[in-house]
Write a protein that holds these residues in place. Structure first.
Motif, PDB file in Angstrom:
ATOM      1  N   GLY A  37     -11.958  86.636 -31.513  1.00  0.00           N
ATOM      2  CA  GLY A  37     -12.356  87.979 -31.909  1.00  0.00           C
ATOM      3  C   GLY A  37     -13.871  88.102 -31.924  1.00  0.00           C
ATOM      4  N   GLY A  38     -14.353  89.293 -32.238  1.00  0.00           N
ATOM      5  CA  GLY A  38     -15.785  89.510 -32.330  1.00  0.00           C
ATOM      6  C   GLY A  38     -16.366  90.019 -31.031  1.00  0.00           C
ATOM      7  N   PHE A  39     -17.689  89.913 -30.910  1.00  0.00           N
ATOM      8  CA  PHE A  39     -18.412  90.443 -29.765  1.00  0.00           C
ATOM      9  C   PHE A  39     -19.575  89.512 -29.446  1.00  0.00           C
ATOM     10  CE2 PHE A  39     -20.338  92.080 -33.626  1.00  0.00           C
ATOM     11  CZ  PHE A  39     -21.700  91.894 -33.408  1.00  0.00           C
ATOM     12  N   MET A  40     -20.231  89.793 -28.318  1.00  0.00           N
ATOM     13  CA  MET A  40     -21.378  88.987 -27.906  1.00  0.00           C
ATOM     14  C   MET A  40     -22.369  89.875 -27.180  1.00  0.00           C
ATOM     15  SD  MET A  40     -21.480  85.799 -25.194  1.00  0.00           S
ATOM     16  CE  MET A  40     -21.191  84.511 -26.397  1.00  0.00           C
ATOM     17  N   ASN A  41     -23.643  89.652 -27.465  1.00  0.00           N
ATOM     18  CA  ASN A  41     -24.728  90.261 -26.703  1.00  0.00           C
ATOM     19  C   ASN A  41     -25.458  89.140 -25.980  1.00  0.00           C
ATOM     20  OD1 ASN A  41     -24.756  93.222 -27.537  1.00  0.00           O
ATOM     21  ND2 ASN A  41     -24.779  92.209 -29.539  1.00  0.00           N
ATOM     22  N   ILE A  42     -25.299  89.086 -24.666  1.00  0.00           N
ATOM     23  CA  ILE A  42     -25.925  88.044 -23.866  1.00  0.00           C
ATOM     24  C   ILE A  42     -27.370  88.435 -23.591  1.00  0.00           C
ATOM     25  CG2 ILE A  42     -25.920  86.891 -21.627  1.00  0.00           C
ATOM     26  CD1 ILE A  42     -22.870  87.283 -21.587  1.00  0.00           C
ATOM     27  N   LEU A  43     -28.258  87.491 -23.802  1.00  0.00           N
ATOM     28  CA  LEU A  43     -29.684  87.707 -23.536  1.00  0.00           C
ATOM     29  C   LEU A  43     -30.175  86.597 -22.637  1.00  0.00           C
ATOM     30  CD1 LEU A  43     -32.332  89.264 -24.140  1.00  0.00           C
ATOM     31  CD2 LEU A  43     -32.645  87.735 -26.110  1.00  0.00           C
ATOM     32  N   GLY A  44     -30.778  86.987 -21.509  1.00  0.00           N
ATOM     33  CA  GLY A  44     -31.260  85.971 -20.579  1.00  0.00           C
ATOM     34  C   GLY A  44     -32.472  86.426 -19.806  1.00  0.00           C
ATOM     35  N   ALA A  70     -25.354  86.264 -13.331  1.00  0.00           N
ATOM     36  CA  ALA A  70     -24.857  86.461 -14.702  1.00  0.00           C
ATOM     37  C   ALA A  70     -24.212  87.835 -14.854  1.00  0.00           C
ATOM     38  CB  ALA A  70     -25.997  86.297 -15.693  1.00  0.00           C
ATOM     39  N   ILE A  71     -24.873  88.841 -14.308  1.00  0.00           N
ATOM     40  CA  ILE A  71     -24.326  90.195 -14.370  1.00  0.00           C
ATOM     41  C   ILE A  71     -22.981  90.254 -13.659  1.00  0.00           C
ATOM     42  CG2 ILE A  71     -24.679  92.546 -13.499  1.00  0.00           C
ATOM     43  CD1 ILE A  71     -27.706  92.075 -14.117  1.00  0.00           C
ATOM     44  N   ALA A  72     -22.899  89.624 -12.481  1.00  0.00           N
ATOM     45  CA  ALA A  72     -21.635  89.607 -11.751  1.00  0.00           C
ATOM     46  C   ALA A  72     -20.543  88.883 -12.532  1.00  0.00           C
ATOM     47  CB  ALA A  72     -21.834  88.937 -10.390  1.00  0.00           C
ATOM     48  N   GLY A  73     -20.950  87.919 -13.347  1.00  0.00           N
ATOM     49  CA  GLY A  73     -19.968  87.154 -14.107  1.00  0.00           C
ATOM     50  C   GLY A  73     -19.398  87.879 -15.307  1.00  0.00           C
ATOM     51  N   VAL A  74     -20.124  88.879 -15.861  1.00  0.00           N
ATOM     52  CA  VAL A  74     -19.648  89.511 -17.099  1.00  0.00           C
ATOM     53  C   VAL A  74     -19.568  91.032 -17.019  1.00  0.00           C
ATOM     54  CG1 VAL A  74     -20.548  87.620 -18.503  1.00  0.00           C
ATOM     55  CG2 VAL A  74     -21.936  89.673 -18.181  1.00  0.00           C
ATOM     56  N   ARG A  75     -19.930  91.635 -15.892  1.00  0.00           N
ATOM     57  CA  ARG A  75     -19.907  93.092 -15.810  1.00  0.00           C
ATOM     58  C   ARG A  75     -18.495  93.613 -16.111  1.00  0.00           C
ATOM     59  NH1 ARG A  75     -20.740  94.996  -9.627  1.00  0.00           N
ATOM     60  NH2 ARG A  75     -20.278  96.979 -10.678  1.00  0.00           N
ATOM     61  N   GLY A  76     -18.455  94.622 -16.959  1.00  0.00           N
ATOM     62  CA  GLY A  76     -17.179  95.246 -17.284  1.00  0.00           C
ATOM     63  C   GLY A  76     -16.301  94.483 -18.245  1.00  0.00           C
ATOM     64  N   LYS A  77     -16.707  93.301 -18.696  1.00  0.00           N
ATOM     65  CA  LYS A  77     -15.873  92.520 -19.606  1.00  0.00           C
ATOM     66  C   LYS A  77     -15.940  93.105 -21.011  1.00  0.00           C
ATOM     67  CE  LYS A  77     -15.946  88.104 -17.130  1.00  0.00           C
ATOM     68  NZ  LYS A  77     -14.560  88.185 -16.657  1.00  0.00           N
ATOM     69  N   ALA A  78     -14.797  93.083 -21.688  1.00  0.00           N
ATOM     70  CA  ALA A  78     -14.705  93.669 -23.024  1.00  0.00           C
ATOM     71  C   ALA A  78     -15.510  92.851 -24.023  1.00  0.00           C
ATOM     72  CB  ALA A  78     -13.240  93.740 -23.460  1.00  0.00           C
ATOM     73  N   ILE A 100     -18.586  92.402 -24.554  1.00  0.00           N
ATOM     74  CA  ILE A 100     -19.794  91.711 -24.103  1.00  0.00           C
ATOM     75  C   ILE A 100     -20.775  92.736 -23.549  1.00  0.00           C
ATOM     76  CG2 ILE A 100     -20.786  90.047 -22.491  1.00  0.00           C
ATOM     77  CD1 ILE A 100     -18.142  88.571 -22.447  1.00  0.00           C
ATOM     78  N   ASN A 101     -22.004  92.748 -24.063  1.00  0.00           N
ATOM     79  CA  ASN A 101     -23.129  93.421 -23.430  1.00  0.00           C
ATOM     80  C   ASN A 101     -24.082  92.363 -22.908  1.00  0.00           C
ATOM     81  OD1 ASN A 101     -22.149  95.954 -23.953  1.00  0.00           O
ATOM     82  ND2 ASN A 101     -23.822  96.600 -25.306  1.00  0.00           N
ATOM     83  N   ILE A 102     -24.772  92.669 -21.811  1.00  0.00           N
ATOM     84  CA  ILE A 102     -25.702  91.697 -21.236  1.00  0.00           C
ATOM     85  C   ILE A 102     -27.061  92.346 -21.020  1.00  0.00           C
ATOM     86  CG2 ILE A 102     -24.830  92.160 -18.881  1.00  0.00           C
ATOM     87  CD1 ILE A 102     -25.544  89.183 -18.254  1.00  0.00           C
ATOM     88  N   PHE A 103     -28.109  91.642 -21.468  1.00  0.00           N
ATOM     89  CA  PHE A 103     -29.496  92.080 -21.335  1.00  0.00           C
ATOM     90  C   PHE A 103     -30.247  91.030 -20.509  1.00  0.00           C
ATOM     91  CE2 PHE A 103     -27.743  93.820 -25.174  1.00  0.00           C
ATOM     92  CZ  PHE A 103     -28.255  95.108 -25.264  1.00  0.00           C
ATOM     93  N   ILE A 104     -30.740  91.427 -19.338  1.00  0.00           N
ATOM     94  CA  ILE A 104     -31.408  90.497 -18.437  1.00  0.00           C
ATOM     95  C   ILE A 104     -32.862  90.916 -18.250  1.00  0.00           C
ATOM     96  CG2 ILE A 104     -31.534  89.646 -16.072  1.00  0.00           C
ATOM     97  CD1 ILE A 104     -29.317  88.358 -17.628  1.00  0.00           C
ATOM     98  N   LEU A 105     -33.776  89.985 -18.537  1.00  0.00           N
ATOM     99  CA  LEU A 105     -35.202  90.196 -18.317  1.00  0.00           C
ATOM    100  C   LEU A 105     -35.602  89.578 -16.984  1.00  0.00           C
ATOM    101  CD1 LEU A 105     -34.767  90.329 -21.477  1.00  0.00           C
ATOM    102  CD2 LEU A 105     -37.116  89.484 -21.675  1.00  0.00           C
ATOM    103  N   HIS A 106     -36.324  90.329 -16.163  1.00  0.00           N
ATOM    104  CA  HIS A 106     -36.901  89.746 -14.954  1.00  0.00           C
ATOM    105  C   HIS A 106     -38.353  90.190 -14.823  1.00  0.00           C
ATOM    106  CE1 HIS A 106     -35.645  93.686 -13.187  1.00  0.00           C
ATOM    107  NE2 HIS A 106     -36.693  93.511 -12.402  1.00  0.00           N
ATOM    108  N   PRO A 107     -39.204  89.385 -14.158  1.00  0.00           N
ATOM    109  CA  PRO A 107     -40.614  89.750 -14.027  1.00  0.00           C
ATOM    110  C   PRO A 107     -40.776  90.909 -13.047  1.00  0.00           C
ATOM    111  CG  PRO A 107     -40.172  87.716 -12.841  1.00  0.00           C
ATOM    112  CD  PRO A 107     -38.902  88.065 -13.564  1.00  0.00           C
TER     113      PRO A 107
END
Length: 463
Positions: A129-136, A146-154, A156-163
């Motif tokens: 149970g619970g939730f996750m906010n991915i930060l990378g 990483a986005i391709a691995g978790v996009r649309g998954k229940a 889970i939110n994903i935050f990706i930093l790039h230069p």
């Protein structure tokens, strides 16, 4: 199997807990409490296995808290999206063997690990149970994989930093054209090292980390490294089946994660199976200086044709340092604190010992382009610039009596500018890349400031 921190400050964890923790709570990186080893009879049996079956065998040595049938399902689903039936096939080109790691959904080696990691996150959350906010943070390929691995998954939110402006155009589009509501792309005004430093600092803010249930997808997450161990073993088994009992690997690396997976594979297999690991860097040569002179010290990041390697502070170096310092967590902590304070570790007295694990070469921009051109002219095989760095180092440092496997880390079409400079025209884009230009893009540009990033994450995170 239990997992501990390189800095010795946490109680041992089960594998699922290690996956969800990502970065150890004492600021260190997670590693197995003991490293498993296998004998020659096991290797002989492994020679007959296809990739997914071998992955089950290797991962099972490190995972004892996921039922066998569940692990099998996770592996099969993770590699169902790969375009090649062997997942990571090997091709011989002249005197070298090329291990193709770019047949996943985003055409980069990061897919091998991140397809599995996304499914592992979903698996654990479904049971706990619970939730996750991915930060990378990403220098290019990690983010899209990483986005391709978790996009649309229940859950889970994903935050990706790039230069901002420092990835290839294709790499940027692969991230920013994913419009699923759980995906947040952040371009930071700075370098990858700036982005990576912010991510680590946020993870070390334990109150913020706990409040938003932060999860790690960078190679600071042990599951990333573990998944990559498999293709070293797979390549060795393929060649040993042909009678080659000892091989070298040449690995283009900036963050030390991919070559550290090779180090684990070297220790897993019987002695001598993997003889040497050739560490190939571009002009950002902190790791080459470490191997050749014992000098691990920061300098300015230089933008190159191989942007995924434009890194000075290699996150996974701390994992190797743990073994180099005889598994002494307190010594690792002191060394990393000293490095943060001074930007340098002096290991010059231990150069001979370092050389038992690695050899290394830094490859210039001119050499990178020349290698793409010459390899294409001679073999009609096209290298991306990162792979070209590994091929150049492999050719220079190889032992004529031992086969060298060069890791091909990305499809050449992702780096059309460098390829065009080398051979006079850009490679044809695979359909998955050709259509990116037509898609809507979404990205926020922010200053490389920890508080700014935390505010954005807090405003958009699951909680």
């Amino acid at each position: 199997m239990r997992y501990i921190s390189t800095r010795g400050g946490i109680e041992p964890l089960a594998f699922q807990d290690a996956v969800m923790m990502g970065l150890a709570r004492d600021g260190g990186l997670l590693l197995p409490q003991t490293l498993p080893t296998v004998g020659n009879q096991v290797v002989q049996r492994w020679q007959q296995l296809h990739y997914q079956a071998l992955a089950r065998e290797v991962l099972s040595l490190f995972i004892d808290d996921i039922p066998e049938t569940d692990l099998e399902d996770l592996i099969d689903r993770s590699y169902a999206s790969f375009a090649h039936p062997q997942v990571t096939p090997i091709t011989q080109q002249g005197d070298l063997y090329i291990l193709e790691l770019f047949h996943g959904p985003t055409l980069a080696f990061k897919d091998v690990a991140l397809q599995l990691l996304g499914n592992l996150f979903e698996y654990v959350l479904a049971r706990r149970g619970g939730f996750m906010n991915i930060l990378g943070a990403t220098s290019g390929d990690t983010g899209s994989a990483a986005i391709a691995g978790v996009r649309g998954k229940a859950n889970i939110n994903i935050f990706i930093l790039h230069p901002h402006g420092r990835t290839s155009p294709v790499q940027a589009l692969q991230m920013t054209t994913v419009l699923d509501p759980n995906v947040f792309n952040i371009a930071v005004r700075g370098t990858f090292d700036d982005a990576q430093g912010i991510v680590k600092a946020i993870f070390n803010d334990l109150d913020f980390r706990d409040q938003y249930q932060l999860g790690a997808i960078n190679s600071i997450n042990w599951a990333r490294v573990l998944a990559q161990v498999v293709y070293y073993v797979f390549a060795y088994c393929k060649l040993s089946r042909l009678g080659m009992k000892s091989v070298d690997f040449s690995v283009p690396t900036g963050n030390f994660g991919d070559i550290f997976a090779g180090y684990i594979a070297r220790r897993l297999l019987p002695p001598g199976c993997i003889h040497r690991l050739i560490l190939a860097t571009n002009a950002n040569d902190i790791l080459t200086r470490f191997v050749t002179s014992g000098d691990y010290s920061c300098s300015q990041v230089q933008a190159t044709f191989s942007p995924s390697m434009d890194i000075q502070v290699a996150s996974n170096f701390e994992r190797y340092l743990y073994y180099f310092l005889n598994e002494d967590g307190a010594a690792v902590r002191r060394s990393m604190e000293s490095f943060v304070a001074s930007g340098r570790l002096d290991l010059t007295a231990d150069r001979q010992r370092i050389g038992q694990d690695f050899s290394s070469r830094s490859v210039s921009e001119e050499e990178t382009i020349a290698t793409i051109r010459d390899f294409y002219s001679e073999h009609h095989y096209l290298l991306d610039p990162h792979t070209a760095v590994g091929v150049k180092a492999g050719l220079e440092l190889r032992d004529p009596g031992r086969p060298v496997v060069c890791l091909a880390t990305a499809h050449p079409a992702k780096f059309g500018e460098a390829v065009s400079l080398a051979i006079g025209n850009e490679p044809p884009l695979p359909p998955a890349l050709a259509e990116l230009q037509k898609r809507e893009s979404r990205c926020v540009i922010l200053d490389a400031q920890q508080d700014t990033i935390k505010e954005y994450v807090a405003a958009n995170a699951l909680h």
